[in-house]
Scaffold this motif. Structure first.
Motif, PDB file in Angstrom:
ATOM      1  N   GLU A   1       0.808  -1.219   0.000  1.00  0.00           N
ATOM      2  CA  GLU A   1       0.000   0.000   0.000  1.00  0.00           C
ATOM      3  C   GLU A   1       0.844   1.274   0.000  1.00  0.00           C
ATOM      4  O   GLU A   1       0.378   2.334   0.428  1.00  0.00           O
ATOM      5  CB  GLU A   1      -0.996  -0.016   1.152  1.00  0.00           C
ATOM      6  N   LYS A   2       2.071   1.184  -0.471  1.00  0.00           N
ATOM      7  CA  LYS A   2       2.933   2.356  -0.623  1.00  0.00           C
ATOM      8  C   LYS A   2       3.278   2.498  -2.102  1.00  0.00           C
ATOM      9  O   LYS A   2       3.201   1.528  -2.856  1.00  0.00           O
ATOM     10  CB  LYS A   2       4.210   2.196   0.204  1.00  0.00           C
ATOM     11  N   PRO A   3       3.690   3.676  -2.539  1.00  0.00           N
ATOM     12  CA  PRO A   3       4.033   3.855  -3.953  1.00  0.00           C
ATOM     13  C   PRO A   3       5.158   2.939  -4.433  1.00  0.00           C
ATOM     14  O   PRO A   3       5.241   2.640  -5.623  1.00  0.00           O
ATOM     15  CB  PRO A   3       4.470   5.319  -4.033  1.00  0.00           C
ATOM     16  N   SER A   4       5.981   2.459  -3.528  1.00  0.00           N
ATOM     17  CA  SER A   4       7.104   1.592  -3.905  1.00  0.00           C
ATOM     18  C   SER A   4       6.763   0.098  -3.798  1.00  0.00           C
ATOM     19  O   SER A   4       7.650  -0.749  -3.824  1.00  0.00           O
ATOM     20  CB  SER A   4       8.312   1.903  -3.024  1.00  0.00           C
ATOM     21  N   MET A   5       5.471  -0.230  -3.718  1.00  0.00           N
ATOM     22  CA  MET A   5       5.041  -1.619  -3.530  1.00  0.00           C
ATOM     23  C   MET A   5       5.526  -2.511  -4.671  1.00  0.00           C
ATOM     24  O   MET A   5       5.461  -2.152  -5.838  1.00  0.00           O
ATOM     25  CB  MET A   5       3.513  -1.685  -3.464  1.00  0.00           C
ATOM     26  N   THR A   6       6.029  -3.683  -4.291  1.00  0.00           N
ATOM     27  CA  THR A   6       6.446  -4.708  -5.255  1.00  0.00           C
ATOM     28  C   THR A   6       5.864  -6.042  -4.806  1.00  0.00           C
ATOM     29  O   THR A   6       6.035  -6.442  -3.657  1.00  0.00           O
ATOM     30  CB  THR A   6       7.980  -4.830  -5.321  1.00  0.00           C
ATOM     31  N   THR A   7       5.181  -6.695  -5.725  1.00  0.00           N
ATOM     32  CA  THR A   7       4.574  -7.995  -5.440  1.00  0.00           C
ATOM     33  C   THR A   7       5.335  -9.058  -6.216  1.00  0.00           C
ATOM     34  O   THR A   7       5.580  -8.899  -7.414  1.00  0.00           O
ATOM     35  CB  THR A   7       3.091  -7.993  -5.845  1.00  0.00           C
ATOM     36  N   THR A   8       5.688 -10.133  -5.536  1.00  0.00           N
ATOM     37  CA  THR A   8       6.417 -11.231  -6.174  1.00  0.00           C
ATOM     38  C   THR A   8       5.709 -12.539  -5.865  1.00  0.00           C
ATOM     39  O   THR A   8       5.424 -12.844  -4.706  1.00  0.00           O
ATOM     40  CB  THR A   8       7.870 -11.305  -5.658  1.00  0.00           C
ATOM     41  N   LEU A   9       5.431 -13.287  -6.928  1.00  0.00           N
ATOM     42  CA  LEU A   9       4.838 -14.604  -6.817  1.00  0.00           C
ATOM     43  C   LEU A   9       5.849 -15.595  -7.382  1.00  0.00           C
ATOM     44  O   LEU A   9       6.301 -15.439  -8.515  1.00  0.00           O
ATOM     45  CB  LEU A   9       3.537 -14.673  -7.621  1.00  0.00           C
ATOM     46  N   GLU A  10       6.238 -16.552  -6.563  1.00  0.00           N
ATOM     47  CA  GLU A  10       7.224 -17.551  -6.981  1.00  0.00           C
ATOM     48  C   GLU A  10       6.595 -18.930  -6.880  1.00  0.00           C
ATOM     49  O   GLU A  10       5.980 -19.264  -5.869  1.00  0.00           O
ATOM     50  CB  GLU A  10       8.446 -17.469  -6.082  1.00  0.00           C
ATOM     51  N   VAL A  11       6.756 -19.715  -7.948  1.00  0.00           N
ATOM     52  CA  VAL A  11       6.191 -21.064  -7.978  1.00  0.00           C
ATOM     53  C   VAL A  11       7.291 -22.047  -8.367  1.00  0.00           C
ATOM     54  O   VAL A  11       7.996 -21.844  -9.350  1.00  0.00           O
ATOM     55  CB  VAL A  11       5.018 -21.156  -8.972  1.00  0.00           C
ATOM     56  N   ASN A  12       7.406 -23.080  -7.571  1.00  0.00           N
ATOM     57  CA  ASN A  12       8.330 -24.179  -7.859  1.00  0.00           C
ATOM     58  C   ASN A  12       7.511 -25.451  -8.002  1.00  0.00           C
ATOM     59  O   ASN A  12       6.729 -25.792  -7.109  1.00  0.00           O
ATOM     60  CB  ASN A  12       9.340 -24.357  -6.725  1.00  0.00           C
ATOM     61  N   VAL A  13       7.699 -26.115  -9.139  1.00  0.00           N
ATOM     62  CA  VAL A  13       7.069 -27.408  -9.385  1.00  0.00           C
ATOM     63  C   VAL A  13       8.205 -28.384  -9.625  1.00  0.00           C
ATOM     64  O   VAL A  13       9.077 -28.137 -10.466  1.00  0.00           O
ATOM     65  CB  VAL A  13       6.137 -27.366 -10.620  1.00  0.00           C
ATOM     66  N   HIS A  14       8.202 -29.484  -8.890  1.00  0.00           N
ATOM     67  CA  HIS A  14       9.257 -30.481  -9.029  1.00  0.00           C
ATOM     68  C   HIS A  14       9.429 -30.867 -10.498  1.00  0.00           C
ATOM     69  O   HIS A  14       8.467 -31.210 -11.170  1.00  0.00           O
ATOM     70  CB  HIS A  14       8.934 -31.709  -8.187  1.00  0.00           C
ATOM     71  N   GLY A  15      10.658 -30.767 -10.990  1.00  0.00           N
ATOM     72  CA  GLY A  15      10.959 -31.146 -12.363  1.00  0.00           C
ATOM     73  C   GLY A  15      10.870 -30.016 -13.371  1.00  0.00           C
ATOM     74  O   GLY A  15      11.184 -30.217 -14.540  1.00  0.00           O
ATOM     75  N   LEU A  16      10.437 -28.838 -12.943  1.00  0.00           N
ATOM     76  CA  LEU A  16      10.348 -27.679 -13.833  1.00  0.00           C
ATOM     77  C   LEU A  16      11.209 -26.547 -13.280  1.00  0.00           C
ATOM     78  O   LEU A  16      11.480 -26.500 -12.076  1.00  0.00           O
ATOM     79  CB  LEU A  16       8.895 -27.192 -13.948  1.00  0.00           C
ATOM     80  N   PRO A  17      11.614 -25.607 -14.144  1.00  0.00           N
ATOM     81  CA  PRO A  17      12.370 -24.461 -13.629  1.00  0.00           C
ATOM     82  C   PRO A  17      11.494 -23.591 -12.715  1.00  0.00           C
ATOM     83  O   PRO A  17      10.267 -23.610 -12.823  1.00  0.00           O
ATOM     84  CB  PRO A  17      12.760 -23.682 -14.889  1.00  0.00           C
ATOM     85  N   ARG A  18      12.143 -22.866 -11.834  1.00  0.00           N
ATOM     86  CA  ARG A  18      11.436 -21.946 -10.942  1.00  0.00           C
ATOM     87  C   ARG A  18      10.783 -20.852 -11.781  1.00  0.00           C
ATOM     88  O   ARG A  18      11.369 -20.349 -12.734  1.00  0.00           O
ATOM     89  CB  ARG A  18      12.408 -21.339  -9.939  1.00  0.00           C
ATOM     90  N   MET A  19       9.569 -20.469 -11.422  1.00  0.00           N
ATOM     91  CA  MET A  19       8.823 -19.435 -12.131  1.00  0.00           C
ATOM     92  C   MET A  19       8.560 -18.276 -11.185  1.00  0.00           C
ATOM     93  O   MET A  19       8.124 -18.487 -10.055  1.00  0.00           O
ATOM     94  CB  MET A  19       7.513 -20.018 -12.665  1.00  0.00           C
ATOM     95  N   ILE A  20       8.856 -17.068 -11.659  1.00  0.00           N
ATOM     96  CA  ILE A  20       8.690 -15.871 -10.828  1.00  0.00           C
ATOM     97  C   ILE A  20       7.955 -14.809 -11.631  1.00  0.00           C
ATOM     98  O   ILE A  20       8.325 -14.503 -12.763  1.00  0.00           O
ATOM     99  CB  ILE A  20      10.052 -15.320 -10.371  1.00  0.00           C
ATOM    100  N   GLY A  21       6.921 -14.262 -11.017  1.00  0.00           N
ATOM    101  CA  GLY A  21       6.195 -13.131 -11.597  1.00  0.00           C
ATOM    102  C   GLY A  21       6.242 -11.974 -10.626  1.00  0.00           C
ATOM    103  O   GLY A  21       6.049 -12.168  -9.423  1.00  0.00           O
TER     104      GLY A  21
END
Length: 107
Positions: free
Chosen positions: A54-74
């Motif tokens: 809730e600040k102007p500098s807000m950063t949201t990071t979603l990280e998903v790891n599925v066994h056998g696949l590369p790490r995914m980050i949004g």
């Protein structure tokens, strides 16, 4: 227990998130949960961070790891929490679809 509920249990709440966010995240991440439905939830790890919420500098990071696949980050720098989570989710879903397609091509 539903597959979605099992995936919600796999969410690791990090900076700027609390257990109060779980209901919101369950509703906000429906596209991701649909895509992850093809995997055993025990093979999935999900992390969410909302830095400077809730600040102007807000950063949201979603990280998903599925066994056998590369790490995914949004990530998203949008300042509306719902919009930011949706943007990060869209990025992760796109990466997940590409990773699954690549894996299937190699088989």
């Amino acid at each position: 227990m539903t597959e979605t509920a099992r995936l919600v249990e796999r969410i690791r709440l990090e900076d700027g998130t609390t257990t109060d966010d779980l209901g919101f995240l369950e509703r906000a991440l429906t596209q991701l949960f649909t895509q992850l439905g093809r995997f055993d939830p025990s093979q999935v790890d999900i992390a969410i961070r909302i830095k400077d919420r809730e600040k102007p500098s807000m950063t949201t990071t979603l990280e998903v790891n599925v066994h056998g696949l590369p790490r995914m980050i949004g990530t998203s720098v949008l300042t509306d929490t719902k919009d930011a989570v949706n943007e990060a989710e869209t990025k992760v879903v796109s990466q997940l679809q590409r990773a699954v397609d690549r894996r299937n091509e190699h088989r």
